[in-house]
Design a protein around this motif. Structure first.
Motif, short mmCIF file in Angstrom:
data_model
loop_
_atom_site.label_atom_id
_atom_site.label_comp_id
_atom_site.label_asym_id
_atom_site.label_seq_id
_atom_site.Cartn_x
_atom_site.Cartn_y
_atom_site.Cartn_z
N UNK A 1 0.77 -1.17 -0.14
CA UNK A 1 -0.06 -0.09 0.22
C UNK A 1 0.84 1.30 -0.10
N UNK A 2 2.10 1.25 0.59
CA UNK A 2 2.89 2.62 0.67
C UNK A 2 3.35 2.68 -0.69
N UNK A 3 3.63 1.60 -1.50
CA UNK A 3 3.85 1.66 -2.97
C UNK A 3 2.77 2.04 -3.95
N UNK A 4 1.64 2.21 -3.47
CA UNK A 4 0.54 2.64 -4.31
C UNK A 4 -0.51 1.73 -4.81
N UNK A 5 -0.42 0.31 -4.14
CA UNK A 5 -1.46 -0.73 -4.61
C UNK A 5 -2.62 -0.54 -4.10
N UNK A 6 -3.01 0.36 -3.15
CA UNK A 6 -4.52 0.58 -2.81
C UNK A 6 -5.33 -0.53 -2.49
N UNK A 7 -4.71 -1.52 -1.74
CA UNK A 7 -5.47 -2.94 -1.53
C UNK A 7 -6.75 -2.50 -0.66
N UNK A 8 -7.70 -2.93 -0.72
CA UNK A 8 -8.99 -2.96 0.00
C UNK A 8 -9.58 -1.40 0.08
N UNK A 9 -9.02 -0.62 -0.93
CA UNK A 9 -9.47 0.70 -0.78
C UNK A 9 -10.88 1.01 -1.27
N UNK A 10 -11.97 0.72 -0.50
CA UNK A 10 -13.32 0.70 -0.82
C UNK A 10 -14.25 1.68 -0.21
N UNK B 1 -5.07 -3.40 8.51
CA UNK B 1 -4.03 -3.46 9.13
C UNK B 1 -4.23 -3.56 10.81
N UNK B 2 -5.32 -3.00 11.26
CA UNK B 2 -5.69 -3.29 12.47
C UNK B 2 -6.20 -4.44 12.89
N UNK B 3 -6.64 -5.18 11.94
CA UNK B 3 -7.02 -6.64 12.33
C UNK B 3 -5.76 -7.49 12.37
N UNK B 4 -4.98 -6.99 11.76
CA UNK B 4 -3.44 -7.96 11.88
C UNK B 4 -2.94 -7.54 13.34
N UNK B 5 -3.01 -6.21 13.75
CA UNK B 5 -2.36 -5.78 14.90
C UNK B 5 -3.21 -6.54 16.04
N UNK B 6 -4.86 -6.68 16.02
CA UNK B 6 -5.54 -7.26 16.91
C UNK B 6 -5.02 -8.73 17.20
N UNK B 7 -4.88 -9.46 15.78
CA UNK B 7 -4.77 -10.86 15.96
C UNK B 7 -3.14 -11.10 16.58
N UNK B 8 -2.19 -10.16 16.41
CA UNK B 8 -1.10 -10.15 17.11
C UNK B 8 -1.00 -10.03 18.64
N UNK B 9 -1.86 -9.18 18.98
CA UNK B 9 -2.19 -8.94 20.33
C UNK B 9 -2.95 -10.02 20.86
N UNK B 10 -3.81 -10.75 20.49
CA UNK B 10 -4.39 -11.71 21.05
C UNK B 10 -3.58 -13.19 21.25
N UNK B 11 -2.61 -13.18 20.08
CA UNK B 11 -1.39 -14.23 20.24
C UNK B 11 -0.66 -14.20 21.52
N UNK B 12 -0.22 -12.78 21.72
CA UNK B 12 0.73 -12.49 22.81
C UNK B 12 0.15 -12.43 23.92
N UNK B 13 -1.21 -12.12 24.36
CA UNK B 13 -1.68 -12.14 25.34
C UNK B 13 -2.32 -13.54 25.98
N UNK B 14 -3.02 -14.17 24.98
CA UNK B 14 -3.66 -15.47 25.31
C UNK B 14 -2.71 -16.65 25.11
N UNK B 15 -1.95 -16.72 24.02
CA UNK B 15 -1.16 -17.98 23.69
C UNK B 15 0.25 -17.76 24.48
N UNK B 16 1.05 -16.60 23.97
CA UNK B 16 2.33 -16.64 24.50
C UNK B 16 2.29 -16.08 25.91
#
Length: 329
Positions: A31-40, A114-129
C-alpha cells in the motif's frame, strides 16, 4: 504433559505472531507503494495522503510490523518477551487513537485490515504466549476491540449499503432522494427533469416508505425490463394500472437508499444533496410565477442564468407515516 502443552503454546504463539507481522509488513509495503489494497471506502482515499513528519502512515506500519517480527523471531532470548509486550501495547494504543479518529470522521477499510492484523498479534501475545503485563495489555486490547468493532460496522455499512440510483450516474454531483407517493417529490423531480442541464448532473434515489412506494417502483422496474429501456421517471408518480412485486435484490437496494439517506442526516423526502449553494431569487411581480433551476453554483452557472426555485417546504417523512401523500392517487 504440562511441559508438552507449554511447548505447543510457545510454538503456536510465536508462529502466529511471525505470520501476522509478516503479512502486515507485506500489506503495508504494497500500500505504501501505491497498491491501494481494499480501498473501498471514502476514508481510504482521504487517509492515503496523510503523513507525519513527511512519512506516510503505511511506512510507519511497515516499520512496526518489522519490529514485531524481529522481536518474535528472537523470542524469548534477551528480554524480548518484555520488549515484545511493550511494543504490542504501544502499537495498540497508537492504533486505538487512529480508530477513534475514524470513529469521529471516516471509516477506512484498508486501515482496518492493518488493525485486524494488529489485533490478531495482540491476541496471540496475550492468550497464547502469555506476555508480561497481560492484565494491562488485556485492558488496552479491550478498549481497542470496542473501537475496532464500531469502525468496522461503519465500514461495512458504507461498502454494503451504497445508495442505488434508479436514474442518473451514481457519482452525479446532485443526489435527489424521493418517494413515488410524495407530492413534493413529484414537484422537485419534475422541475429538475425539465432542465436538461440540471438533469444531466443529477442522480435519483427512490426511498420506499410503504407498500404503495414499493408497488410503484416494482411496476416501473418491470416495465423497464420488458421494454428494454427505462420509462420516464415521472411515471413513478402515477398510480399504476397493474401490480408487481420487488425482487430480493431490489428490496436490498431500497434498504440501502434508506441507510444512505439516514447517513446524510435526512428524515424526510425530497432530500437533495448538492455541492452548489441555492441562489436567492430576485423579487418578481406577484403575477409572474417563479421559474428556472433548482440549484446554481456561485459564479458562472452551468445551469444558465434563470432564477432557481425553492424546494417545497412540506415533504414526506420516511421514518413515520405522515399525512403528506396523495389521496387515492
Amino acid at each position: 504433559m504440562n511441559q508438552t502443552s507449554s511447548k505447543l503454546r510457545f510454538f503456536a504463539g510465536r508462529a502466529s505472531i511471525l505470520l501476522f507481522s509478516f503479512l502486515g509488513a507485506l500489506y503495508c509495503l504494497l500500500n505504501a507503494s501505491g497498491a491501494d489494497l481494499f480501498c473501498l471506502t471514502q476514508g481510504c482515499r482521504i487517509y492515503a495522503g496523510y503523513s507525519f513528519l513527511g512519512i506516510g502512515f503505511y511506512v510507519y506500519g511497515l516499520a512496526g510490523f518489522i519490529l514485531i517480527f524481529v522481536l518474535a523471531l528472537a523470542y524469548p532470548r534477551a528480554r524480548t518477551a518484555l520488549w515484545l509486550s511493550l511494543v504490542v501495547g504501544a502499537i495498540l494504543v497508537l492504533d486505538g487513537f487512529f480508530l477513534f479518529y475514524q470513529y469521529l470522521f471516516w471509516a477506512c477499510l484498508s486501515c482496518l485490515v492493518v488493525a485486524a492484523l494488529i489485533g490478531l498479534i495482540a491476541l496471540a501475545g496475550i492468550w497464547v504466549l502469555r506476555l508480561p503485563g497481560r492484565s494491562i495489555l488485556t485492558v488496552i486490547a479491550g478498549f481497542w476491540f470496542l473501537l475496532f468493532g464500531y469502525v468496522s460496522l461503519e465500514a461495512v455499512k458504507e461498502v454494503y449499503f451504497e445508495p442505488w440510483a434508479i436514474a442518473g450516474e451514481a457519482d452525479a454531483p446532485i443526489q435527489v432522494f424521493f418517494s413515488p407517493v410524495c407530492p413534493a417529490c413529484s414537484e422537485v423531480v419534475t422541475r429538475i427533469l425539465q432542465d436538461p442541464e440540471t438533469a444531466r448532473l443529477a442522480a435519483f434515489y427512490p426511498v420506499a416508505k410503504n407498500k404503495r412506494d414499493e408497488e410503484r417502483i416494482a411496476v416501473w422496474l418491470e416495465a423497464a425490463a420488458r421494454q428494454g429501456e427505462p420509462p420516464a421517471l415521472t411515471d413513478l408518480f402515477s398510480a399504476p394500472e397493474n401490480s408487481a412485486e420487488l425482487s430480493g435484490v431490489d428490496r436490498a437496494r431500497l434498504r440501502a437508499n434508506k441507510v444512505g439517506l439516514a447517513k446524510r442526516g435526512g428524515t424526510s423526502v425530497p432530500f437533495i444533496v448538492t455541492p452548489f449553494l441555492p441562489e436567492p431569487a430576485p423579487p418578481v411581480p406577484v403575477f409572474t410565477p417563479p421559474s428556472g433551476d433548482l440549484f446554481s453554483p456561485p459564479g458562472a452557472s452551468p445551469f444558465g442564468v434563470r432564477t432557481p426555485f425553492s424546494p417545497p417546504v412540506q415533504g414526506c417523512g420516511f421514518i413515520e407515516e405522515v399525512d403528506c401523500e396523495e389521496n387515492g392517487r
